[in-house]
Design a protein around this motif. Sequence first.
Motif, PDB file in Angstrom:
ATOM      1  N   VAL A   1      -7.269 -12.011 -13.005  1.00  0.00           N
ATOM      2  CA  VAL A   1      -5.818 -12.446 -12.467  1.00  0.00           C
ATOM      3  C   VAL A   1      -6.207 -13.309 -11.458  1.00  0.00           C
ATOM      4  O   VAL A   1      -6.823 -13.960 -10.989  1.00  0.00           O
ATOM      5  N   ILE A   2      -4.899 -13.987 -11.008  1.00  0.00           N
ATOM      6  CA  ILE A   2      -4.561 -14.840  -9.782  1.00  0.00           C
ATOM      7  C   ILE A   2      -4.325 -14.148  -8.631  1.00  0.00           C
ATOM      8  O   ILE A   2      -3.023 -13.572  -8.786  1.00  0.00           O
ATOM      9  N   GLU A   3      -5.077 -14.506  -7.536  1.00  0.00           N
ATOM     10  CA  GLU A   3      -4.473 -13.697  -6.338  1.00  0.00           C
ATOM     11  C   GLU A   3      -4.892 -14.599  -5.380  1.00  0.00           C
ATOM     12  O   GLU A   3      -5.952 -15.230  -5.245  1.00  0.00           O
ATOM     13  N   ASN A   4      -3.904 -14.984  -4.326  1.00  0.00           N
ATOM     14  CA  ASN A   4      -4.354 -15.795  -3.414  1.00  0.00           C
ATOM     15  C   ASN A   4      -4.676 -17.326  -3.715  1.00  0.00           C
ATOM     16  O   ASN A   4      -5.681 -17.711  -3.046  1.00  0.00           O
ATOM     17  N   GLU A   5      -3.819 -17.634  -4.679  1.00  0.00           N
ATOM     18  CA  GLU A   5      -4.348 -19.152  -5.193  1.00  0.00           C
ATOM     19  C   GLU A   5      -5.826 -19.193  -5.925  1.00  0.00           C
ATOM     20  O   GLU A   5      -6.551 -20.300  -5.652  1.00  0.00           O
ATOM     21  N   LYS A   6      -6.457 -17.975  -6.119  1.00  0.00           N
ATOM     22  CA  LYS A   6      -7.858 -17.905  -6.668  1.00  0.00           C
ATOM     23  C   LYS A   6      -8.095 -17.088  -8.000  1.00  0.00           C
ATOM     24  O   LYS A   6      -7.187 -16.086  -7.952  1.00  0.00           O
TER      25      LYS A   6
ATOM     26  N   ILE B   1       0.774 -13.137 -21.108  1.00  0.00           N
ATOM     27  CA  ILE B   1       1.647 -13.765 -20.102  1.00  0.00           C
ATOM     28  C   ILE B   1       3.314 -12.798 -20.608  1.00  0.00           C
ATOM     29  O   ILE B   1       3.656 -13.093 -21.750  1.00  0.00           O
ATOM     30  N   SER B   2       3.476 -11.813 -19.895  1.00  0.00           N
ATOM     31  CA  SER B   2       4.442 -10.960 -20.214  1.00  0.00           C
ATOM     32  C   SER B   2       5.753 -11.814 -20.250  1.00  0.00           C
ATOM     33  O   SER B   2       6.264 -12.286 -19.282  1.00  0.00           O
ATOM     34  N   ASP B   3       6.716 -11.465 -20.916  1.00  0.00           N
ATOM     35  CA  ASP B   3       7.998 -11.860 -20.873  1.00  0.00           C
ATOM     36  C   ASP B   3       8.934 -11.297 -19.799  1.00  0.00           C
ATOM     37  O   ASP B   3       9.645 -12.124 -19.433  1.00  0.00           O
ATOM     38  N   GLU B   4       8.266 -10.104 -19.395  1.00  0.00           N
ATOM     39  CA  GLU B   4       9.077  -9.562 -18.256  1.00  0.00           C
ATOM     40  C   GLU B   4       8.591 -10.079 -16.781  1.00  0.00           C
ATOM     41  O   GLU B   4       8.967  -9.837 -15.541  1.00  0.00           O
ATOM     42  N   ALA B   5       7.450 -10.902 -16.857  1.00  0.00           N
ATOM     43  CA  ALA B   5       7.126 -11.464 -15.642  1.00  0.00           C
ATOM     44  C   ALA B   5       7.892 -12.557 -14.927  1.00  0.00           C
ATOM     45  O   ALA B   5       8.687 -13.069 -15.717  1.00  0.00           O
ATOM     46  N   LYS B   6       7.866 -12.747 -13.690  1.00  0.00           N
ATOM     47  CA  LYS B   6       8.616 -13.795 -12.959  1.00  0.00           C
ATOM     48  C   LYS B   6       8.463 -15.093 -13.580  1.00  0.00           C
ATOM     49  O   LYS B   6       7.338 -15.475 -14.044  1.00  0.00           O
ATOM     50  N   ALA B   7       9.429 -16.248 -13.686  1.00  0.00           N
ATOM     51  CA  ALA B   7       9.248 -17.294 -14.313  1.00  0.00           C
ATOM     52  C   ALA B   7       7.942 -18.052 -13.357  1.00  0.00           C
ATOM     53  O   ALA B   7       7.222 -18.906 -14.069  1.00  0.00           O
ATOM     54  N   ARG B   8       7.815 -18.126 -11.974  1.00  0.00           N
ATOM     55  CA  ARG B   8       6.789 -18.604 -11.608  1.00  0.00           C
ATOM     56  C   ARG B   8       5.369 -18.102 -11.768  1.00  0.00           C
ATOM     57  O   ARG B   8       4.455 -19.021 -12.219  1.00  0.00           O
ATOM     58  N   GLU B   9       5.310 -16.972 -12.107  1.00  0.00           N
ATOM     59  CA  GLU B   9       3.890 -16.282 -12.587  1.00  0.00           C
ATOM     60  C   GLU B   9       3.754 -16.682 -13.807  1.00  0.00           C
ATOM     61  O   GLU B   9       2.526 -17.128 -14.278  1.00  0.00           O
ATOM     62  N   ARG B  10       4.777 -16.670 -14.810  1.00  0.00           N
ATOM     63  CA  ARG B  10       4.491 -17.278 -16.175  1.00  0.00           C
ATOM     64  C   ARG B  10       3.833 -18.645 -16.195  1.00  0.00           C
ATOM     65  O   ARG B  10       3.039 -19.125 -16.968  1.00  0.00           O
ATOM     66  N   MET B  11       4.754 -19.582 -15.403  1.00  0.00           N
ATOM     67  CA  MET B  11       4.170 -21.076 -15.327  1.00  0.00           C
ATOM     68  C   MET B  11       2.892 -21.031 -14.680  1.00  0.00           C
ATOM     69  O   MET B  11       2.112 -21.993 -15.180  1.00  0.00           O
ATOM     70  N   LEU B  12       2.461 -20.277 -13.730  1.00  0.00           N
ATOM     71  CA  LEU B  12       1.138 -20.507 -13.110  1.00  0.00           C
ATOM     72  C   LEU B  12       0.311 -19.992 -14.007  1.00  0.00           C
ATOM     73  O   LEU B  12      -0.884 -20.874 -14.122  1.00  0.00           O
ATOM     74  N   TYR B  13       0.324 -18.879 -14.893  1.00  0.00           N
ATOM     75  CA  TYR B  13      -0.756 -18.684 -15.702  1.00  0.00           C
ATOM     76  C   TYR B  13      -0.991 -19.444 -16.810  1.00  0.00           C
ATOM     77  O   TYR B  13      -2.028 -19.779 -17.419  1.00  0.00           O
ATOM     78  N   ALA B  14       0.441 -20.019 -17.259  1.00  0.00           N
ATOM     79  CA  ALA B  14       0.222 -20.845 -18.503  1.00  0.00           C
ATOM     80  C   ALA B  14      -0.523 -22.249 -18.044  1.00  0.00           C
ATOM     81  O   ALA B  14      -1.321 -22.836 -19.202  1.00  0.00           O
ATOM     82  N   SER B  15      -0.386 -22.684 -16.905  1.00  0.00           N
ATOM     83  CA  SER B  15      -1.083 -23.873 -16.673  1.00  0.00           C
ATOM     84  C   SER B  15      -2.217 -23.675 -16.125  1.00  0.00           C
ATOM     85  O   SER B  15      -2.938 -24.891 -15.677  1.00  0.00           O
ATOM     86  N   THR B  16      -2.818 -22.691 -16.027  1.00  0.00           N
ATOM     87  CA  THR B  16      -4.214 -22.276 -15.773  1.00  0.00           C
ATOM     88  C   THR B  16      -5.385 -21.902 -16.651  1.00  0.00           C
ATOM     89  O   THR B  16      -6.283 -21.727 -16.728  1.00  0.00           O
ATOM     90  N   ILE B  17      -4.624 -21.884 -17.957  1.00  0.00           N
ATOM     91  CA  ILE B  17      -5.398 -21.342 -19.024  1.00  0.00           C
ATOM     92  C   ILE B  17      -6.775 -22.226 -19.228  1.00  0.00           C
ATOM     93  O   ILE B  17      -7.888 -22.029 -19.437  1.00  0.00           O
TER      94      ILE B  17
END
Length: 353
Positions: free
Chosen positions: A31-36, A90-106
């Motif tokens: 997971v992503i925590e504190n930008e890591k 990446i859950s559809d129920e997650a916040k937009a920023r979280e979805r964007m962050l995880y999608a762009s870190t794959i």
Amino acid sequence: MSHQSGITASKSLCEKFAEMKDGHIRVVVVVIENEKLVCKEEHNAERTFNQDFDKMIPPLVENNHAAYYFIRLDTISELNGHNWLLITYISDEAKARERMLYASTIATVKREFGLTYITQEIRATTRDEMSIHSLHQHLHTQATPPPRTIREEEMFEIHQREANADIGINTRQPTLQGLKFPFDENVIEAIHLFKKHHVDYIQFDIDHEKELILLSHSEAHATPEHIRKHLPDQQGRYHLYRFKHGFNHQNFESILFLYSVPGHRSHVKQRMIYASCKESVIDNIEKKFGIIFDKKLEISDSTEFTMEYLIEQLHSEASGNTTTSLSSSFAKPKAPSSHGRRRLIKTNDNSDE
């Protein structure tokens, strides 16, 4: 190495990735925590892949939060050892920023772990998709060729004949013109966020082996100077950018499509692929997503990508009026009119005469 979201793996996760190659670990949740990127859960192998998956994965899934699931397969590669399955949830129920962050870190996650170890990859958006039944269904669908119409069957047969035909001196080879690669799911998600003004900048790259347009980088707010730092020196890229700027006491939000190609510093084949896919990428964005571009630009040097350059390209007509008036005041004077017939003077190079 540049990372598409600026997120990097923690030291402990890098150590865990190295430990995973030994073969005793079955599941690792990142997971992503504190930008890591950090390791949140891990489980050792107990039984077969199917049995461990069904027992371990569903309890680890959180409806409202995204995560990366590394699951060791039972197959082994001669070169790399155990093969791994990566599920990006990446859950559809997650916040937009979280979805964007995880999608762009794959891409970063895969590079940190090692691309050669990941032999299967799946994207999931709901808890139901995180089951062994859904996994096998997905793999079966991937392996099954898509249904074709009669016309498509005829074209497929023609292409097969052309591919197997003998090549002679007069045979024309197929070119790379008009390539059409589909968008990856993360690209589609990022473009939707762009339309909703949650994202102002998206960078795409091409996976020519998988024949996919992938998400390389995205940001909520980005200046030309900041984007310039993310332009690869030896690789091409496509860019979707909402350029917010002021000109002549007015504020603008111009939608730009940019194609950056570093010229001689990139491979010829790569330049050909990017040039061939450009029109289909633009067409896809315009027709499927309804995004209209104010300008389409191509740059070969990252130093060109400046605020001044973009404003000049967007408002060339307005700035051109000033240029015209200046140039007219310094116009070259007319040559004096000649009177009578022009005389030809012949010189003699012989000094003795």
